[in-house]
Enzyme design. Structure first.
Site, PDB file in Angstrom:
ATOM      1  N   LYS A 158       0.786  -1.238  -0.199  1.00  0.00           N
ATOM      2  CA  LYS A 158       0.008  -0.044  -0.122  1.00  0.00           C
ATOM      3  C   LYS A 158       0.818   1.345   0.094  1.00  0.00           C
ATOM      4  CE  LYS A 158      -3.651  -2.604   2.010  1.00  0.00           C
ATOM      5  NZ  LYS A 158      -4.419  -3.083   3.319  1.00  0.00           N
ATOM      6  N   GLN A 194      -5.478  -2.366   9.632  1.00  0.00           N
ATOM      7  CA  GLN A 194      -5.032  -3.419   9.218  1.00  0.00           C
ATOM      8  C   GLN A 194      -5.404  -4.626   9.972  1.00  0.00           C
ATOM      9  OE1 GLN A 194      -3.292  -3.230   6.045  1.00  0.00           O
ATOM     10  NE2 GLN A 194      -3.681  -5.599   5.967  1.00  0.00           N
ATOM     11  N   ASP A 241     -11.341   1.653   3.079  1.00  0.00           N
ATOM     12  CA  ASP A 241     -11.686  -0.018   3.210  1.00  0.00           C
ATOM     13  C   ASP A 241     -13.349  -0.462   2.788  1.00  0.00           C
ATOM     14  OD1 ASP A 241      -9.416  -1.208   2.871  1.00  0.00           O
ATOM     15  OD2 ASP A 241      -9.279  -1.636   5.427  1.00  0.00           O
TER      16      ASP A 241
END
Ligand code: NAD
Length: 287
Positions: A50, A94, A119
């Site tokens: 990322k 995460q 997300d």
């Protein structure tokens, strides 16, 4: 005849290049912050990818690392700080969280400002996807893998309309949003999961099969309808390297099209996460 391979990189590179051009034209650099609690090795690899994608398109990346001894308050405070930081336009946490904090997953997701939820897991964004999927896809924050699957199909001109799509997996991250998007793209959708009683029978009916279970080689080739489009989302680390959720060698002989693992859906996920960051940035200018 062996299936045509649906490589993700050509489609993902096109998206990344477009985003890079868009970012160059901006006065300000969009910023992504990723919160990691503990030192899960797989999470560290995903975060490195990322960060690299942010660098490629010219965005700012910030990694907030908390020890696995962090308290719930410390984790939620870290998110509040990012919510209030005007230089940060996208926030993700995460997962998985360390076992002692895993019960906080939904609270963490809901604590992220929905405008910064790249997300697409916040209940507000899930609701938008459910009630107005086309608008969510174009202007909202939709889970990157699901969005990436639709983009990959579009890139290879595989229209889901009228097809029977069978999705194996019902996670909030992949299975459910993929079902919503395929439904919006006029596929007829069947969703299977770990308690489905005759998976083989359903898989055999699929014109378009999406497998997202995290079970290495769960689907053998002889379950697949000849000529079907197979999107294998799974990424499983095994003694023989990375494998998907289908048995690639036998599936390749039956399918018409299939994504390789690695190199299929993975690059699309990263590209669509970056697209979500730019959407979040653009939306921040309007609010
Ligand atoms: P998850 O564990 O949250 O969900 C797995 C789903 O699979 C569940 O809904 C469960 O019901 C179903 N399932 C499990 N065993 C099954 C079985 N035997 N038969 C039928 N269904 C079964 O996982 P997830 O987050 O949805 O991820 C799934 C896989 O996709 C993992 O391998 C993950 O690493 C991978 N993944 C890849 C990408 C990518 O970019 N390629 C992105 C996200 C996840």
């Amino acid at each position: 005849m062996a299936a045509t391979l649906l490589y993700g990189h050509p489609a993902a590179d096109q998206i990344i290049n477009r985003l890079e051009d868009q970012v160059q034209a901006l006065d300000e650099k969009p910023g992504l912050a990723a919160v990691l609690v503990g030192d899960d090795p797989a999470s560290q690899i995903y975060l490195r990818n990322k960060k690299e994608a942010c660098r490629k398109i010219g965005c700012h990346f910030e990694n907030i690392i908390l020890p696995d001894t962090a308290t719930p308050e410390e984790l939620l405070t870290a998110i509040d700080r990012l919510n209030n930081n005007p230089a940060i336009h996208g926030i993700l946490c995460q997962f998985p969280l360390p076992p002692v904090l895993s019960h906080l997953k939904n609270q963490v997701i809901s604590r992220i400002d929905p405008h910064k939820d790249v997300d697409g897991l916040h209940p507000v964004n899930v609701g938008r996807l459910s009630t107005n999927p086309k608008k969510a896809l174009n202007h909202g924050l939709v889970p990157a893998t699901a969005k990436g699957i639709l983009e990959l199909l579009r890139f290879y001109q595989l229209d889901p309309a009228g097809k029977h799509a069978v999705i194996v997996g019902r996670s909030n991250l992949v299975g459910k949003p993929t079902a919503q998007l395929l439904l919006a793209a006029n596929a007829t959708v069947t969703q299977a999961h770990s308690r489905t009683s005759d998976l083989q029978k359903l898989v055999r009916l699929a014109d378009l099969l999406v497998v997202a279970t995290g079970q290495p080689r769960l689907i053998p080739g002889d379950w697949i309808k000849p000529g079907a489009v197979v999107i294998d989302v799974g990424i499983n680390r095994t003694a023989s390297g990375l494998v998907g959720d289908t048995d690639f060698a036998s599936a390749q002989d039956r399918a018409g099209y299939i994504t390789p693992v690695p190199g299929g859906v993975g690059p699309m996920t990263i590209a669509m996460l970056m697209a979500n960051l730019i959407t979040a940035y653009q939306n921040s200018l309007r609010s």
